[in-house]
Design an enzyme around this catalytic site. Structure first.
Site, PDB file in Angstrom:
ATOM      1  N   ASP A   1      22.252  41.375  34.753  1.00  0.00           N
ATOM      2  CA  ASP A   1      22.416  40.279  35.700  1.00  0.00           C
ATOM      3  C   ASP A   1      21.749  39.041  35.085  1.00  0.00           C
ATOM      4  O   ASP A   1      22.383  38.304  34.327  1.00  0.00           O
ATOM      5  CB  ASP A   1      21.810  40.690  37.047  1.00  0.00           C
ATOM      6  CG  ASP A   1      22.057  39.665  38.142  1.00  0.00           C
ATOM      7  OD1 ASP A   1      22.654  38.617  37.853  1.00  0.00           O
ATOM      8  OD2 ASP A   1      21.649  39.908  39.292  1.00  0.00           O
ATOM      9  N   ASP A  19      22.558  49.843  32.908  1.00  0.00           N
ATOM     10  CA  ASP A  19      23.692  49.914  33.831  1.00  0.00           C
ATOM     11  C   ASP A  19      24.398  48.567  33.965  1.00  0.00           C
ATOM     12  O   ASP A  19      25.596  48.453  33.790  1.00  0.00           O
ATOM     13  CB  ASP A  19      23.252  50.442  35.219  1.00  0.00           C
ATOM     14  CG  ASP A  19      22.060  49.673  35.805  1.00  0.00           C
ATOM     15  OD1 ASP A  19      21.528  48.753  35.160  1.00  0.00           O
ATOM     16  OD2 ASP A  19      21.657  50.016  36.941  1.00  0.00           O
TER      17      ASP A  19
END
Ligand code: IMP
Ligand code: MG
Length: 179
Positions: A108, A105
């Site tokens: 980071d 998704d």
């Protein structure tokens, strides 16, 4: 903004609308189709965050493929990465000799992906590439940059289209940042 799906929680702004996402996912499907002219392709979604993205993406890929998932535990209810990554569900599919497309998704720190690639790489797939819907572009831990990226993510905490905060908001059809 008032959306009954938010249960009173304030959204700062909509980062990506439903229309923007579907247009970009269609393009990513074209890119994936073009990138794999031959060979056995296994799309591996990282649960839970990629569940909506995987289901939309594979319907835009015009070649044969199989789909499986893996579960990695990293964040819990925190908004920052602990760096503590565990493989909770391991895909049962044979990886040897197959092209693996890992679908994530959001990237980071990149710790989650780095660890998963390490583990899967040992099973001698033909190739491992990453398709991430969002990339925050501060992944300093990433030895394997994503081949396919949907959007550059703003430096905010995002929810919706699979992304959660403490398991909430995954079902939003758009991507929003929280107050
Ligand atoms: P990384 O290991 O630091 O790259 O973290 C990646 C994982 O953290 C993603 O798969 C998400 O589950 C979660 N994550 C990172 N940033 C966000 C965010 O802005 N909203 C929701 N989840 C996020
Ligand atoms: Mg999460």
């Amino acid at each position: 903004m008032i959306d009954p799906r938010l249960d009173g929680c304030a959204v700062k702004r909509i980062a990506f609308t439903e229309g923007q996402i579907s247009e970009r996912v269609r393009q990513l499907g074209d890119d994936v189709t073009a990138a794999y002219p031959e060979g056995d392709l296994l799309v591996l979604g990282l649960l839970k965050g990629s569940f909506i993205f995987v289901s939309d993406l594979v319907r835009q890929v015009r070649r044969s493929l199989q789909v499986d998932f893996l579960v990695v535990s990293s964040y819990g209810a925190e908004k920052v990465s602990s760096g503590n990554v565990r493989l909770v569900y391991d895909p049962q599919a044979e990886l040897r000799g197959r092209h693996i497309l890992l679908v994530e998704d959001i990237i980071d720190s990149g710790r989650t992906l780095g660890r998963v690639i390490e583990v899967l790489g040992e099973r001698e797939p033909a190739s491992i590439e990453v398709c991430a819907l969002l990339d925050k572009h501060h992944a300093t831990h990433l030895t394997h940059p994503p081949r396919f990226v949907g959007f550059t993510a703003p430096n905010e905490f995002l929810v919706g289209y699979g992304l959660d905060h403490a398991e909430n908001f995954r079902h939003l059809p758009y991507i929003a940042s929280l107050e």
